[in-house]
Design an enzyme around this catalytic site. Structure first.
Site, PDB file in Angstrom:
ATOM      1  N   ASP A 257     -11.021  -3.376   3.374  1.00  0.00           N
ATOM      2  CA  ASP A 257     -10.407  -3.051   2.030  1.00  0.00           C
ATOM      3  C   ASP A 257     -10.876  -4.023   0.918  1.00  0.00           C
ATOM      4  OD1 ASP A 257      -8.311  -2.265   0.048  1.00  0.00           O
ATOM      5  OD2 ASP A 257      -6.802  -3.418   1.059  1.00  0.00           O
ATOM      6  N   LYS A 264     -10.388  -6.558  -5.340  1.00  0.00           N
ATOM      7  CA  LYS A 264      -9.807  -7.679  -4.962  1.00  0.00           C
ATOM      8  C   LYS A 264     -10.723  -8.978  -5.507  1.00  0.00           C
ATOM      9  CE  LYS A 264      -7.394  -6.189  -0.632  1.00  0.00           C
ATOM     10  NZ  LYS A 264      -5.866  -6.556  -1.175  1.00  0.00           N
ATOM     11  N   GLU A 336      -3.814   1.343  -0.717  1.00  0.00           N
ATOM     12  CA  GLU A 336      -4.472   2.399  -0.251  1.00  0.00           C
ATOM     13  C   GLU A 336      -3.794   2.717   1.027  1.00  0.00           C
ATOM     14  OE1 GLU A 336      -5.443  -0.674   0.023  1.00  0.00           O
ATOM     15  OE2 GLU A 336      -5.791  -0.769   2.015  1.00  0.00           O
ATOM     16  N   ARG A 338      -0.653   2.666   2.323  1.00  0.00           N
ATOM     17  CA  ARG A 338       0.344   3.583   1.979  1.00  0.00           C
ATOM     18  C   ARG A 338      -0.070   5.215   1.848  1.00  0.00           C
ATOM     19  NH1 ARG A 338       2.816   0.404  -2.905  1.00  0.00           N
ATOM     20  NH2 ARG A 338       1.813  -1.183  -1.682  1.00  0.00           N
TER      21      ARG A 338
HETATM   22  N1  BES Z   1      -4.539  -4.625   2.953  1.00  0.00           N
HETATM   23  C1  BES Z   1      -3.882  -5.158   1.852  1.00  0.00           C
HETATM   24  C2  BES Z   1      -2.721  -6.146   2.033  1.00  0.00           C
HETATM   25  C3  BES Z   1      -2.838  -7.311   2.682  1.00  0.00           C
HETATM   26  C4  BES Z   1      -2.696  -8.330   2.120  1.00  0.00           C
HETATM   27  C5  BES Z   1      -3.206  -7.624   4.056  1.00  0.00           C
HETATM   28  C6  BES Z   1      -3.003  -9.749   2.557  1.00  0.00           C
HETATM   29  C7  BES Z   1      -3.404  -8.723   4.462  1.00  0.00           C
HETATM   30  C8  BES Z   1      -3.133  -9.834   4.111  1.00  0.00           C
HETATM   31  C9  BES Z   1      -3.278  -4.069   1.115  1.00  0.00           C
HETATM   32  O1  BES Z   1      -3.945  -2.808   1.085  1.00  0.00           O
HETATM   33  C10 BES Z   1      -2.971  -4.169  -0.485  1.00  0.00           C
HETATM   34  O2  BES Z   1      -4.065  -4.741  -0.867  1.00  0.00           O
HETATM   35  N2  BES Z   1      -1.852  -4.436  -0.929  1.00  0.00           N
HETATM   36  C11 BES Z   1      -1.536  -4.665  -2.200  1.00  0.00           C
HETATM   37  C12 BES Z   1      -0.660  -3.810  -3.047  1.00  0.00           C
HETATM   38  C13 BES Z   1      -0.517  -3.943  -4.460  1.00  0.00           C
HETATM   39  C14 BES Z   1      -1.804  -3.419  -5.123  1.00  0.00           C
HETATM   40  C15 BES Z   1       0.636  -3.113  -4.778  1.00  0.00           C
HETATM   41  C16 BES Z   1      -1.232  -6.128  -2.291  1.00  0.00           C
HETATM   42  O3  BES Z   1      -0.392  -6.623  -1.639  1.00  0.00           O
HETATM   43  O4  BES Z   1      -1.587  -6.948  -3.344  1.00  0.00           O
HETATM   44 ZN    ZN Z   2      -5.325  -2.473   2.759  1.00  0.00          ZN
HETATM   45 ZN    ZN Z   3      -5.522  -2.679  -0.544  1.00  0.00          ZN
END
Ligand code: BES
Ligand code: ZN
Ligand code: ZN
Length: 482
Positions: A257, A264, A336, A338
């Site tokens: 991801d 990120k 992504e 969800r």
């Molecule tokens: N895979 C991440 C969530 C994650 C964060 C997993 C830290 C493990 C450790 C997920 O896909 C994500 O990036 N979520 C975002 C959502 C936001 C853009 C609404 C997040 O949590 O920042």
């Molecule tokens: Zn993710």
């Molecule tokens: Zn993500």
């Protein structure tokens, strides 16, 4: 590591080490001899959880060493504590090259759930994330673990072996870096596992997903040169009635991801190889269930994709049509998980699944809310929630129920589509769950957010740093105790 059981009296057991527990604030058990009595008297050992002391050439024992592990207060002692204590013994003794470890199960804990926990603890502690070290730091191994107990524990020990080996299988998958485990390779690993354990496995490719109309999943996949895969693994019990409940285990399988176009920050991005931990957990659970044979059908679904910002990547503002027909405005391509789960959930319902359970490293917000010690639990059905919480408690996997009121759904409203894929700054783990709920509709469902618990940032006295394999044991209990 071989696992055996013996009813031999402890002084007779031949092993590299005999390991026993001592409780805080109590006198030494007989198996500790004068040595342990002395340690307790001087205060060098108190019995606090995870404390250890090691003696060489113990008098009156055939074992070459004697290890005592603190078990904490007796009143707080549960199978979960037993799992940890046996794990501590293994991790202390393994680097010493002891060969064989005998674990003494005291008379008062000679019960199936404690025996099972001890063996699980040892097998889980034996896992090393060292596959890619050409010179293993811990070349020393424990060849055999002997459970020393009075009674018939053959089936408890067998169940422990099946469950803990399945959890280690999950951890191996989660540990794989993304260059060595992309969606196609994850599908191959699932196929091989299914073939080995007599499960049915089907993998939907991009063309099939296009035919079906899985626009939400495909939108995430389109930024990567790696094609997506929807992995489906089925367990069907003999002679289940037509109207039997049918459990779906759905696991997020993002093999990397990057965030996509909503990329990120580079710091910590390497961790995003574990964004398929939910998918690996449901595959691990299936590996165990194939052997334990629950009475209800169980189908695992793993939507597997790589979330990358390639030239064909989806953009913020794009609107996709999901398999359910609902349209989604993508406001952040990093939300992504969800999206791929939405299509997998709809597909699980079409396959006839009556109850849904998903595990996903879904949000950073769940880590803010609960830290690294509890899985966040969301549900639309009190009966299923109670089942999952009981399964988790029995498995020693900490979980905490989170709210999921109607108000959170409001935050996903957009003038341009049926739903948008992010909420506002607050309650991010809950808005993510509210998004999933929109596709679940009325089917009983539980969602486990494992972003904070699937990867251990630090080693524990009973586990190495790295993938935890969380939710495998809960899913196994859930299906077995249905
Ligand atoms: N895979 C991440 C969530 C994650 C964060 C997993 C830290 C493990 C450790 C997920 O896909 C994500 O990036 N979520 C975002 C959502 C936001 C853009 C609404 C997040 O949590 O920042
Ligand atoms: Zn993710
Ligand atoms: Zn993500």
């Amino acid at each position: 590591m071989r696992i055996t059981v013996t009813e031999q009296p402890y002084p007779e057991i031949e092993a590299g080490a005999l390991a026993l527990m001592a409780f805080e604030g109590e006198t030494a058990p007989a198996a500790g001899g004068a040595w342990l009595a002395g340690l307790l008297q001087t205060g060098e050992f108190s019995g606090k959880s995870f404390e250890t002391a090691l003696e060489y050439h113990p008098e009156g024992l055939k074992a070459k060493r004697r290890l005592v592990v603190g078990a904490g207060k007796r009143s707080a002692f549960t199978p979960a504590e037993m799992r940890k204590a046996a794990g501590v013994a293994l991790r202390v003794l393994k680097p010493k090259g002891v060969g064989t470890v005998a674990w003494l199960l005291p008379e008062e804990f000679a019960k199936a759930e404690f025996a099972q926990a001890a063996v699980e603890g040892a097998i889980l502690a034996d896992f090393e994330p060292d596959r890619y070290k050409t010179k293993k730091e811990e070349a020393k191994t424990v060849d055999a673990f002997i459970l020393a107990a009075r009674g018939d524990f053959a089936s408890a020990v067998e169940r422990a072996r099946i469950v803990a080996e399945a959890q280690n299988f999950t951890r191996e998958l989660v540990h794989e870096p993304s260059n060595r485990l992309n969606p196609s390779l994850l599908a191959e690993r699932a196929r091989a596992m299914a073939a080995e354990f007599g499960l049915d496995c089907e993998v939907l490719d991009r063309d099939r997903m296009r035919q079906l109309g899985m626009g939400a999943l495909l939108g995430v996949a389109q930024g990567s040169v790696e094609p997506p895969a929807l992995i489906i693994v089925r367990y069907q019990p003999n002679g289940a009635p037509e109207d039997s409940p049918h459990l779906a285990l759905i696991g997020k399988g993002v093999t990397f991801d990057s965030g996509g176009i909503s990329i990120k920050p580079s710091e910590g991005m390497e961790k995003m190889k574990y964004d398929m931990a939910g998918g690996a957990a449901v595959l691990g659970a299936m590996r165990a269930l194939a052997q334990l044979k629950p009475s209800i059908p169980v189908t695992a679904l793993v939507p597997a994709v790589e979330n990358m910002p390639g030239g064909r990547a989806q953009r913020p503002g794009d609107i996709v049509t999901s398999l359910s027909g609902k349209t989604i405005e993508i406001l952040n391509t990093d939300a992504e998980g969800r999206l791929i789960l939405a299509d997998a959930i709809t597909y699980a319902k079409r396959l006839g699944c009556t109850h849904l359970a998903d595990a996903a490293t879904l949000t950073g917000a769940i880590v803010v809310a609960l830290g690294h010690f509890n899985v966040g639990v969301f549900s639309n059905d009190d009966g299923l929630l109670a089942k999952v919480m009981a399964a988790a408690r029995a498995a020693g996997e900490k979980m905490w129920p989170m709210p999921l009121d109607e108000e959170y759904r409001e935050l996903l409203k957009t003038p341009f589509a049926d739903i948008q894929n992010i909420g506002n700054r607050w309650g991010g783990a809950i808005t993510a769950a509210a998004f999933l709920k929109e596709f679940v509709e009325d089917t009983p469902w539980v969602h486990l957010d494992i972003a904070g618990t699937a990867w251990l940032e630090e080693a524990k006295p009973f586990l190495p740093k790295g993938p935890s394999g969380v939710t495998v044991r809960t899913f196994v209990n859930l299906a077995m105790d249905w």
